[in-house]
Design a protein around this motif. Structure first.
Motif, PDB file in Angstrom:
ATOM      1  N   LEU A  11       0.861  -1.184   0.000  1.00  0.00           N
ATOM      2  CA  LEU A  11       0.000   0.000   0.000  1.00  0.00           C
ATOM      3  C   LEU A  11       0.891   1.226   0.000  1.00  0.00           C
ATOM      4  CD1 LEU A  11      -2.878  -0.750   2.529  1.00  0.00           C
ATOM      5  CD2 LEU A  11      -2.888  -0.956   0.058  1.00  0.00           C
ATOM      6  N   LYS A  12       0.635   2.132  -0.915  1.00  0.00           N
ATOM      7  CA  LYS A  12       1.461   3.334  -1.012  1.00  0.00           C
ATOM      8  C   LYS A  12       0.713   4.578  -0.556  1.00  0.00           C
ATOM      9  CE  LYS A  12       4.113   1.278  -4.699  1.00  0.00           C
ATOM     10  NZ  LYS A  12       3.662   0.543  -5.829  1.00  0.00           N
ATOM     11  N   GLU A  13      -0.557   4.662  -0.911  1.00  0.00           N
ATOM     12  CA  GLU A  13      -1.314   5.873  -0.619  1.00  0.00           C
ATOM     13  C   GLU A  13      -1.736   5.909   0.846  1.00  0.00           C
ATOM     14  OE1 GLU A  13      -1.939   3.848  -3.144  1.00  0.00           O
ATOM     15  OE2 GLU A  13      -1.476   5.059  -4.899  1.00  0.00           O
ATOM     16  N   LYS A  14      -1.616   7.090   1.446  1.00  0.00           N
ATOM     17  CA  LYS A  14      -1.939   7.272   2.856  1.00  0.00           C
ATOM     18  C   LYS A  14      -3.393   6.897   3.157  1.00  0.00           C
ATOM     19  CE  LYS A  14      -1.988  10.739   6.488  1.00  0.00           C
ATOM     20  NZ  LYS A  14      -1.928  12.148   6.821  1.00  0.00           N
ATOM     21  N   TYR A  15      -4.317   7.285   2.301  1.00  0.00           N
ATOM     22  CA  TYR A  15      -5.734   7.022   2.564  1.00  0.00           C
ATOM     23  C   TYR A  15      -6.039   5.527   2.566  1.00  0.00           C
ATOM     24  CZ  TYR A  15      -6.508   6.451  -2.498  1.00  0.00           C
ATOM     25  OH  TYR A  15      -6.470   6.028  -3.807  1.00  0.00           O
ATOM     26  N   LEU A  16      -5.326   4.745   1.743  1.00  0.00           N
ATOM     27  CA  LEU A  16      -5.527   3.296   1.746  1.00  0.00           C
ATOM     28  C   LEU A  16      -4.921   2.664   2.998  1.00  0.00           C
ATOM     29  CD1 LEU A  16      -4.900   2.453  -2.019  1.00  0.00           C
ATOM     30  CD2 LEU A  16      -7.090   2.487  -0.810  1.00  0.00           C
ATOM     31  N   LYS A  17      -3.764   3.173   3.423  1.00  0.00           N
ATOM     32  CA  LYS A  17      -3.143   2.676   4.659  1.00  0.00           C
ATOM     33  C   LYS A  17      -4.056   2.953   5.852  1.00  0.00           C
ATOM     34  CE  LYS A  17       1.674   3.193   3.223  1.00  0.00           C
ATOM     35  NZ  LYS A  17       2.937   3.893   3.468  1.00  0.00           N
ATOM     36  N   GLU A  18      -4.679   4.133   5.867  1.00  0.00           N
ATOM     37  CA  GLU A  18      -5.582   4.485   6.960  1.00  0.00           C
ATOM     38  C   GLU A  18      -6.817   3.596   6.957  1.00  0.00           C
ATOM     39  OE1 GLU A  18      -6.171   8.678   6.306  1.00  0.00           O
ATOM     40  OE2 GLU A  18      -4.283   9.207   7.287  1.00  0.00           O
ATOM     41  N   ALA A  19      -7.368   3.333   5.784  1.00  0.00           N
ATOM     42  CA  ALA A  19      -8.540   2.453   5.683  1.00  0.00           C
ATOM     43  C   ALA A  19      -8.176   1.036   6.128  1.00  0.00           C
ATOM     44  CB  ALA A  19      -9.085   2.451   4.257  1.00  0.00           C
ATOM     45  N   GLU A  20      -7.020   0.551   5.685  1.00  0.00           N
ATOM     46  CA  GLU A  20      -6.578  -0.779   6.098  1.00  0.00           C
ATOM     47  C   GLU A  20      -6.444  -0.837   7.618  1.00  0.00           C
ATOM     48  OE1 GLU A  20      -3.168  -3.707   4.627  1.00  0.00           O
ATOM     49  OE2 GLU A  20      -2.382  -2.027   5.805  1.00  0.00           O
ATOM     50  N   SER A  21      -5.814   0.151   8.200  1.00  0.00           N
ATOM     51  CA  SER A  21      -5.610   0.197   9.639  1.00  0.00           C
ATOM     52  C   SER A  21      -6.943   0.171  10.387  1.00  0.00           C
ATOM     53  CB  SER A  21      -4.811   1.445  10.000  1.00  0.00           C
ATOM     54  OG  SER A  21      -4.615   1.520  11.374  1.00  0.00           O
ATOM     55  N   GLU A  22      -7.906   0.920   9.899  1.00  0.00           N
ATOM     56  CA  GLU A  22      -9.228   0.956  10.533  1.00  0.00           C
ATOM     57  C   GLU A  22      -9.894  -0.425  10.504  1.00  0.00           C
ATOM     58  OE1 GLU A  22     -12.559   2.079  12.558  1.00  0.00           O
ATOM     59  OE2 GLU A  22     -10.690   3.207  12.361  1.00  0.00           O
ATOM     60  N   TYR A  23      -9.870  -1.085   9.358  1.00  0.00           N
ATOM     61  CA  TYR A  23     -10.503  -2.412   9.274  1.00  0.00           C
ATOM     62  C   TYR A  23      -9.733  -3.462  10.068  1.00  0.00           C
ATOM     63  CZ  TYR A  23     -14.102  -0.755   6.214  1.00  0.00           C
ATOM     64  OH  TYR A  23     -15.186  -0.083   5.714  1.00  0.00           O
ATOM     65  N   LEU A  24      -8.425  -3.365  10.114  1.00  0.00           N
ATOM     66  CA  LEU A  24      -7.648  -4.293  10.939  1.00  0.00           C
ATOM     67  C   LEU A  24      -8.025  -4.133  12.410  1.00  0.00           C
ATOM     68  CD1 LEU A  24      -4.141  -4.089   9.236  1.00  0.00           C
ATOM     69  CD2 LEU A  24      -5.731  -6.040   9.206  1.00  0.00           C
ATOM     70  N   LYS A  25      -8.211  -2.891  12.837  1.00  0.00           N
ATOM     71  CA  LYS A  25      -8.619  -2.634  14.220  1.00  0.00           C
ATOM     72  C   LYS A  25     -10.000  -3.230  14.484  1.00  0.00           C
ATOM     73  CE  LYS A  25     -10.080   1.425  15.534  1.00  0.00           C
ATOM     74  NZ  LYS A  25     -10.147   2.869  15.737  1.00  0.00           N
ATOM     75  N   ARG A  26     -10.925  -3.026  13.565  1.00  0.00           N
ATOM     76  CA  ARG A  26     -12.283  -3.547  13.737  1.00  0.00           C
ATOM     77  C   ARG A  26     -12.302  -5.081  13.763  1.00  0.00           C
ATOM     78  NH1 ARG A  26     -16.326   0.107   9.995  1.00  0.00           N
ATOM     79  NH2 ARG A  26     -15.641   2.145  10.731  1.00  0.00           N
ATOM     80  N   ILE A  27     -11.553  -5.696  12.873  1.00  0.00           N
ATOM     81  CA  ILE A  27     -11.533  -7.162  12.781  1.00  0.00           C
ATOM     82  C   ILE A  27     -10.868  -7.782  14.005  1.00  0.00           C
ATOM     83  CG2 ILE A  27     -10.638  -9.131  11.460  1.00  0.00           C
ATOM     84  CD1 ILE A  27     -10.876  -7.333   8.941  1.00  0.00           C
ATOM     85  N   SER A  28      -9.945  -7.061  14.636  1.00  0.00           N
ATOM     86  CA  SER A  28      -9.187  -7.625  15.759  1.00  0.00           C
ATOM     87  C   SER A  28     -10.079  -8.082  16.915  1.00  0.00           C
ATOM     88  CB  SER A  28      -8.140  -6.620  16.253  1.00  0.00           C
ATOM     89  OG  SER A  28      -8.759  -5.525  16.903  1.00  0.00           O
ATOM     90  N   ARG A  29     -11.308  -7.611  16.992  1.00  0.00           N
ATOM     91  CA  ARG A  29     -12.266  -8.099  17.997  1.00  0.00           C
ATOM     92  C   ARG A  29     -12.642  -9.554  17.754  1.00  0.00           C
ATOM     93  NH1 ARG A  29     -17.432  -5.399  17.308  1.00  0.00           N
ATOM     94  NH2 ARG A  29     -18.077  -6.976  18.793  1.00  0.00           N
ATOM     95  N   PHE A  30     -12.533  -9.981  16.497  1.00  0.00           N
ATOM     96  CA  PHE A  30     -13.032 -11.290  16.100  1.00  0.00           C
ATOM     97  C   PHE A  30     -11.938 -12.287  15.726  1.00  0.00           C
ATOM     98  CE2 PHE A  30     -16.062  -7.995  14.695  1.00  0.00           C
ATOM     99  CZ  PHE A  30     -17.157  -8.338  15.467  1.00  0.00           C
ATOM    100  N   ALA A  31     -10.819 -11.791  15.236  1.00  0.00           N
ATOM    101  CA  ALA A  31      -9.786 -12.684  14.707  1.00  0.00           C
ATOM    102  C   ALA A  31      -8.433 -11.994  14.731  1.00  0.00           C
ATOM    103  CB  ALA A  31     -10.126 -13.094  13.271  1.00  0.00           C
ATOM    104  N   LYS A  32      -7.418 -12.819  14.651  1.00  0.00           N
ATOM    105  CA  LYS A  32      -6.057 -12.320  14.493  1.00  0.00           C
ATOM    106  C   LYS A  32      -5.794 -12.219  12.992  1.00  0.00           C
ATOM    107  CE  LYS A  32      -1.285 -13.463  15.424  1.00  0.00           C
ATOM    108  NZ  LYS A  32      -0.355 -14.538  15.771  1.00  0.00           N
ATOM    109  N   VAL A  33      -5.377 -11.048  12.539  1.00  0.00           N
ATOM    110  CA  VAL A  33      -5.146 -10.832  11.106  1.00  0.00           C
ATOM    111  C   VAL A  33      -3.669 -10.572  10.870  1.00  0.00           C
ATOM    112  CG1 VAL A  33      -5.727  -9.457   9.079  1.00  0.00           C
ATOM    113  CG2 VAL A  33      -7.441  -9.812  10.847  1.00  0.00           C
ATOM    114  N   LYS A  34      -3.162 -11.227   9.843  1.00  0.00           N
ATOM    115  CA  LYS A  34      -1.767 -11.029   9.452  1.00  0.00           C
ATOM    116  C   LYS A  34      -1.748 -10.668   7.972  1.00  0.00           C
ATOM    117  CE  LYS A  34       2.685 -13.382   9.464  1.00  0.00           C
ATOM    118  NZ  LYS A  34       3.357 -14.657   9.760  1.00  0.00           N
ATOM    119  N   ILE A  35      -1.139  -9.535   7.653  1.00  0.00           N
ATOM    120  CA  ILE A  35      -0.961  -9.107   6.266  1.00  0.00           C
ATOM    121  C   ILE A  35       0.463  -9.468   5.854  1.00  0.00           C
ATOM    122  CG2 ILE A  35      -0.935  -7.156   4.662  1.00  0.00           C
ATOM    123  CD1 ILE A  35      -3.682  -7.286   5.730  1.00  0.00           C
TER     124      ILE A  35
END
Length: 157
Positions: A11-35
């Motif tokens: 991911l290069k664009e800041k807005y995509l990194k921010e969106a990814e970070s937000e969804y990783l945070k949300r998913i962390s309630r349910f599962a461990k995610v590894k990119i």
């Protein structure tokens, strides 16, 4: 539950990194995610050399797939489903004892035949082509949506 996302390219664009970070945070309630980000091979425009590049990316992907993981290959020729059907599929797989899932996003040439053969399921979100960086965020959103659906939590509409 473990969710792995193997993707070619960063991911290069800041807005995509921010969106990814937000969804990783949300998913962390349910599962461990590894990119797992892999370098994309340089394309030449020469079809035979580009096939070699795609196969090299495929080798790199296969080397990163965790053992005993259920593999979803993102492929334009794959099966399309609704968010509800996707959530049900993940739930059914979990009930049957699967707890490790790997989603694979290829580079600009797609996935090698070896990766597609290795997949348990080939999945498509659309007949349209998306930039793989944007698709990564879309995939995370759909995974999050699945957890919300399967936990009977509001979000899905």
């Amino acid at each position: 539950m473990n969710v792995n996302i193997i993707c070619v390219g960063k991911l290069k664009e800041k807005y995509l990194k921010e969106a990814e970070s937000e969804y990783l945070k949300r998913i962390s309630r349910f599962a461990k995610v590894k990119i797992i980000e892999l370098n994309d091979e340089k394309l030449t425009g020469n079809s035979s050399l580009d096939i070699l590049a795609k196969n090299k990316e495929g080798e790199n992907i296969i080397n990163k797939i965790p053992k005993n993981s259920y593999i979803f290959a993102m492929d334009i020729k794959g099966k399309q489903s609704t968010s509800i059907d996707f959530a049900k599929e993940l739930n059914d797989l979990s009930i049957s004892g699967k707890s490790d899932f790997t989603f694979i996003i290829g580079g600009s040439l797609g996935l090698s035949e070896e990766v597609l053969k290795r997949a348990n399921k080939k999945m498509s979100f659309s007949l349209m082509t998306f930039p793989h960086q944007l698709f990564r965020v879309m995939l995370l959103e759909q995974i999050y949506r699945c957890f919300k659906i399967n936990n009977n939590e509001t979000y899905h509409k």
